[in-house]
Design a protein around this motif. Sequence first.
Motif, PDB file in Angstrom:
ATOM      1  N   THR A 330       0.836  -1.194   0.000  1.00 39.92           N
ATOM      2  CA  THR A 330       0.000   0.000   0.000  1.00 39.92           C
ATOM      3  C   THR A 330       0.877   1.253   0.000  1.00 39.92           C
ATOM      4  OG1 THR A 330      -0.231   0.507   2.377  1.00 39.92           O
ATOM      5  CG2 THR A 330      -1.581  -1.281   1.526  1.00 39.92           C
ATOM      6  N   HIS A 331       0.263   2.366  -0.306  1.00 39.39           N
ATOM      7  CA  HIS A 331       0.973   3.651  -0.309  1.00 39.39           C
ATOM      8  C   HIS A 331       0.026   4.686   0.298  1.00 39.39           C
ATOM      9  CE1 HIS A 331       4.049   6.429  -2.157  1.00 39.39           C
ATOM     10  NE2 HIS A 331       3.078   7.267  -1.826  1.00 39.39           N
ATOM     11  N   ALA A 332       0.503   5.364   1.325  1.00 38.06           N
ATOM     12  CA  ALA A 332      -0.382   6.318   2.014  1.00 38.06           C
ATOM     13  C   ALA A 332      -0.171   7.742   1.486  1.00 38.06           C
ATOM     14  CB  ALA A 332      -0.117   6.281   3.515  1.00 38.06           C
ATOM     15  N   ILE A 333      -1.276   8.473   1.431  1.00 32.47           N
ATOM     16  CA  ILE A 333      -1.247   9.886   1.022  1.00 32.47           C
ATOM     17  C   ILE A 333      -1.733  10.687   2.224  1.00 32.47           C
ATOM     18  CG2 ILE A 333      -2.234  11.619  -0.554  1.00 32.47           C
ATOM     19  CD1 ILE A 333      -0.676   9.553  -2.127  1.00 32.47           C
ATOM     20  N   ILE A 334      -0.861  11.527   2.766  1.00 33.96           N
ATOM     21  CA  ILE A 334      -1.226  12.261   3.982  1.00 33.96           C
ATOM     22  C   ILE A 334      -1.057  13.767   3.735  1.00 33.96           C
ATOM     23  CG2 ILE A 334      -1.012  12.250   6.501  1.00 33.96           C
ATOM     24  CD1 ILE A 334      -0.837   9.417   5.676  1.00 33.96           C
ATOM     25  N   PRO A 335      -2.131  14.431   3.301  1.00 36.72           N
ATOM     26  CA  PRO A 335      -2.016  15.882   3.153  1.00 36.72           C
ATOM     27  C   PRO A 335      -2.167  16.550   4.515  1.00 36.72           C
ATOM     28  CG  PRO A 335      -4.150  15.109   2.319  1.00 36.72           C
ATOM     29  CD  PRO A 335      -3.458  13.922   2.900  1.00 36.72           C
ATOM     30  N   TYR A 336      -1.187  17.361   4.898  1.00 41.44           N
ATOM     31  CA  TYR A 336      -1.342  18.132   6.138  1.00 41.44           C
ATOM     32  C   TYR A 336      -2.078  19.411   5.795  1.00 41.44           C
ATOM     33  CZ  TYR A 336       0.878  14.986   9.329  1.00 41.44           C
ATOM     34  OH  TYR A 336       1.111  13.905  10.126  1.00 41.44           O
ATOM     35  N   SER A 337      -3.352  19.239   5.490  1.00 40.51           N
ATOM     36  CA  SER A 337      -4.215  20.341   5.090  1.00 40.51           C
ATOM     37  C   SER A 337      -5.635  19.813   5.108  1.00 40.51           C
ATOM     38  CB  SER A 337      -3.853  20.790   3.668  1.00 40.51           C
ATOM     39  OG  SER A 337      -4.921  21.505   3.098  1.00 40.51           O
ATOM     40  N   GLY A 376      -5.389   6.918   2.684  1.00 42.94           N
ATOM     41  CA  GLY A 376      -4.863   7.974   3.541  1.00 42.94           C
ATOM     42  C   GLY A 376      -5.944   8.927   3.984  1.00 42.94           C
ATOM     43  N   GLN A 377      -5.549   9.886   4.752  1.00 42.37           N
ATOM     44  CA  GLN A 377      -6.438  10.976   5.152  1.00 42.37           C
ATOM     45  C   GLN A 377      -5.590  12.134   5.660  1.00 42.37           C
ATOM     46  OE1 GLN A 377      -8.432  11.325   8.953  1.00 42.37           O
ATOM     47  NE2 GLN A 377      -8.361   9.094   9.189  1.00 42.37           N
ATOM     48  N   ALA A 378      -6.257  13.236   5.929  1.00 44.76           N
ATOM     49  CA  ALA A 378      -5.515  14.441   6.312  1.00 44.76           C
ATOM     50  C   ALA A 378      -4.786  14.239   7.639  1.00 44.76           C
ATOM     51  CB  ALA A 378      -6.479  15.611   6.416  1.00 44.76           C
ATOM     52  N   GLY A 379      -3.573  14.832   7.710  1.00 43.10           N
ATOM     53  CA  GLY A 379      -2.890  14.964   8.992  1.00 43.10           C
ATOM     54  C   GLY A 379      -3.378  16.242   9.635  1.00 43.10           C
ATOM     55  N   THR A 380      -3.432  16.379  10.917  1.00 47.04           N
ATOM     56  CA  THR A 380      -2.917  15.449  11.885  1.00 47.04           C
ATOM     57  C   THR A 380      -3.897  14.322  12.248  1.00 47.04           C
ATOM     58  OG1 THR A 380      -3.728  16.847  13.700  1.00 47.04           O
ATOM     59  CG2 THR A 380      -1.487  17.259  12.992  1.00 47.04           C
ATOM     60  N   ASN A 381      -5.115  14.350  11.698  1.00 46.76           N
ATOM     61  CA  ASN A 381      -6.106  13.346  12.105  1.00 46.76           C
ATOM     62  C   ASN A 381      -5.580  11.927  11.957  1.00 46.76           C
ATOM     63  OD1 ASN A 381      -7.569  15.640  12.277  1.00 46.76           O
ATOM     64  ND2 ASN A 381      -9.267  14.982  11.005  1.00 46.76           N
ATOM     65  N   GLY A 382      -4.891  11.661  10.841  1.00 47.09           N
ATOM     66  CA  GLY A 382      -4.362  10.317  10.598  1.00 47.09           C
ATOM     67  C   GLY A 382      -3.432   9.847  11.713  1.00 47.09           C
ATOM     68  N   VAL A 417       2.081  24.586  14.169  1.00 45.04           N
ATOM     69  CA  VAL A 417       1.878  23.311  14.876  1.00 45.04           C
ATOM     70  C   VAL A 417       1.649  22.193  13.850  1.00 45.04           C
ATOM     71  CG1 VAL A 417       0.332  22.048  16.442  1.00 45.04           C
ATOM     72  CG2 VAL A 417       1.036  24.391  16.990  1.00 45.04           C
ATOM     73  N   LEU A 418       0.844  22.515  12.837  1.00 47.01           N
ATOM     74  CA  LEU A 418       0.587  21.537  11.767  1.00 47.01           C
ATOM     75  C   LEU A 418       1.899  21.144  11.091  1.00 47.01           C
ATOM     76  CD1 LEU A 418      -1.874  20.271  10.140  1.00 47.01           C
ATOM     77  CD2 LEU A 418      -1.577  22.150   8.543  1.00 47.01           C
ATOM     78  N   PHE A 419       2.683  22.161  10.765  1.00 43.08           N
ATOM     79  CA  PHE A 419       3.960  21.941  10.066  1.00 43.08           C
ATOM     80  C   PHE A 419       4.899  21.085  10.920  1.00 43.08           C
ATOM     81  CE2 PHE A 419       7.813  22.944   7.794  1.00 43.08           C
ATOM     82  CZ  PHE A 419       7.382  23.168   6.504  1.00 43.08           C
ATOM     83  N   SER A 420       4.963  21.413  12.204  1.00 43.20           N
ATOM     84  CA  SER A 420       5.897  20.674  13.068  1.00 43.20           C
ATOM     85  C   SER A 420       5.456  19.218  13.189  1.00 43.20           C
ATOM     86  CB  SER A 420       6.008  21.318  14.444  1.00 43.20           C
ATOM     87  OG  SER A 420       4.752  21.290  15.078  1.00 43.20           O
ATOM     88  N   ASN A 421       4.146  18.982  13.204  1.00 43.16           N
ATOM     89  CA  ASN A 421       3.669  17.599  13.266  1.00 43.16           C
ATOM     90  C   ASN A 421       4.038  16.825  12.010  1.00 43.16           C
ATOM     91  OD1 ASN A 421       1.781  16.503  15.551  1.00 43.16           O
ATOM     92  ND2 ASN A 421       1.492  18.719  15.479  1.00 43.16           N
ATOM     93  N   CYS A 422       3.873  17.474  10.871  1.00 39.62           N
ATOM     94  CA  CYS A 422       4.190  16.816   9.602  1.00 39.62           C
ATOM     95  C   CYS A 422       5.660  16.388   9.598  1.00 39.62           C
ATOM     96  CB  CYS A 422       3.889  17.784   8.458  1.00 39.62           C
ATOM     97  SG  CYS A 422       4.348  17.193   6.836  1.00 39.62           S
ATOM     98  N   LEU A 423       6.527  17.320   9.946  1.00 40.79           N
ATOM     99  CA  LEU A 423       7.965  17.000   9.920  1.00 40.79           C
ATOM    100  C   LEU A 423       8.352  16.004  11.009  1.00 40.79           C
ATOM    101  CD1 LEU A 423       8.092  19.176   7.821  1.00 40.79           C
ATOM    102  CD2 LEU A 423       9.997  20.216   9.018  1.00 40.79           C
ATOM    103  N   ALA A 424       7.672  16.109  12.157  1.00 41.97           N
ATOM    104  CA  ALA A 424       7.981  15.176  13.256  1.00 41.97           C
ATOM    105  C   ALA A 424       7.671  13.745  12.834  1.00 41.97           C
ATOM    106  CB  ALA A 424       7.162  15.541  14.488  1.00 41.97           C
ATOM    107  N   GLN A 425       6.575  13.581  12.098  1.00 44.05           N
ATOM    108  CA  GLN A 425       6.203  12.225  11.684  1.00 44.05           C
ATOM    109  C   GLN A 425       7.208  11.650  10.688  1.00 44.05           C
ATOM    110  OE1 GLN A 425       3.874  10.261  12.970  1.00 44.05           O
ATOM    111  NE2 GLN A 425       3.386  11.904  14.402  1.00 44.05           N
TER     112      GLN A 425
END
Length: 556
Positions: A330-337, A376-382, A417-425
């Motif tokens: 599988t391949h996940a798509i995680i838009p942080y938006s 996939g689904q939007a971050g940070t919900n995912g 906060v959104l940006f930092s979560n994306c990069l942290a993951q």
Amino acid sequence: MKNLTQSPAWLALQAHYDDIKDIHMKELFAEDEQRFDKFSIHANEVMLDYSKNRINQQTMPLLFDLARQSNLSKWRDELFSGVAINATEGRSVLHSALRNRSNQPVMVDGQDVMPKVRVVLDQMRQFSELVRSGKWRGYNGHRIKSIVNIGIGGSDLGPHVVCDALKPFAQHDLDAYFVSNVDASDILETLKKVDPETTLFIIASKTFTTQETMLNAFSARKWFLDQVGDEKAIAKHFVAVTTNIELATEFGINKANTFAFWDWVGGRYSLWSAIGLSIAVYLGMDHFEELLEGAEEMDQHFREAPLEENIPVVMALLGVWYDDFFAAKTHAIIPYSQYLARLPAFLQQLDMESNGKTIDRNGQRVDYSTGPVIWGQAGTNGQHAFFQLIHQGTQLIPADFLISALSHQPLSTHQRVLFSNCLAQTKALMLGKTHAEVLDEMKQQGFDDESIEKISPHKVFEGNKPTNTIIFEQLTPKSLGSILAMYEQKVFVQGVIWNINSYDQWGVEYGKVLAGKILEDLNVPGDVDGHDSSTNGLINYRKKIYFNDSNESTLD
Ligand code: F6P
């Protein structure tokens, strides 16, 4: 290529996989401080950082060899020049012509298609401006406040993802709704929110025969006529987008309110055509044209950039690397938006309907995988749902993370906060955490030895999980156009490498035919026995609970 898996480029990659499969990305980062610079590329507004992938200096050249061996540049030229590369349907694949903003002709069967593309664009501009300005009036003189796009698959997902994503650009006194599912709840729940006096229905269907769309369209028409009572009013409230003008006219739609496109536009590639009418009305034609410009920029990049700097090519090859060599399923798509929450659904059709094939262009069954499950689904919900499995589950799940540098909603620190979560993951997925690190951490936190022994194995993260980060300045019509075109061209490149036709969808057609036969059986009284026992049993079970030989009404 007859035997892809026996070809020199494939065998070289197989050997390289054996060398690299146990190397941890954190070692690769530690060895090379320039890794980000070496493995990140730009195309106008879009930047791809692919440094957090299971690759070293040898990997990409070997993957580029695979692309060259597949004659990618020949196929790319054929795609853009109107050769009928959709061989099983005998069609050209020319969605790129729809976003060709130059004066260059695009030829199909000896004819330049650009003049008719421009005619429809003009028609869309005129119509959308009439509706948006309020000059277009409903049957009793009210301006349009709601548009309802009725379509499914490509006639829904493309305009839907764009209208959702670009909501900040929408006209504030217009609402856009999308009805796709034949489940009556979809149309009925939408109709509850709109008023026939102020609603415009856009019936979007390439064929104008798709069962779900036609049933929804007829239900909307009945709801409208039940309240308005005048067939003539339909002309003010129903328009069609289709290649089948005749059937749209039969439905009762004024020819002048029918927007054409052509068989060389595939359903899942059609948002750039008049199928984007709901986009033009909701967001304005200028924004629709900016979307086209963004897509054209990506097309230009795809045509001109060398393989090494070509974003769709690099993304496609990385996909092949994981799909066929690491056996990722599988391949996940995680838009942080949140605005891009529908992107995974759009990409599911784009990718899986295009490359979900087992028979190659020579009619042979392939002996390699032709594409992962996209989800996939939007971050940070995912992060609070399925990320556990990506971090510590047994499967390797490559993922694309998408994020903009700037938000349309500069509310306190949300975007940071959104940006930092994306990069942290992506960092955590790459680095992981060793047992030794966990022990240290737990000791510092004051755990006793027994707890440390018991709990520490559960806190280990293997890491080495690959991700791409796709970053853009802001989510605008232009950047969105580029991103969607980037994925379209990625899917094309993979189809070339796998030697499959990415532009037919016979697998979907089969289900449509069977649904027709089952519907006939549901319409007659008594038990049926003409199917397999499961299908018979389920039909008969349903009929025991409810049978009505007249048409079941959804709107009474
Ligand atoms: O799902 C199959 C499919 O043919 C898609 O490719 C297409 O986008 C969708 O059905 C809708 O088709 P139409 O636009 O003809 O209603």
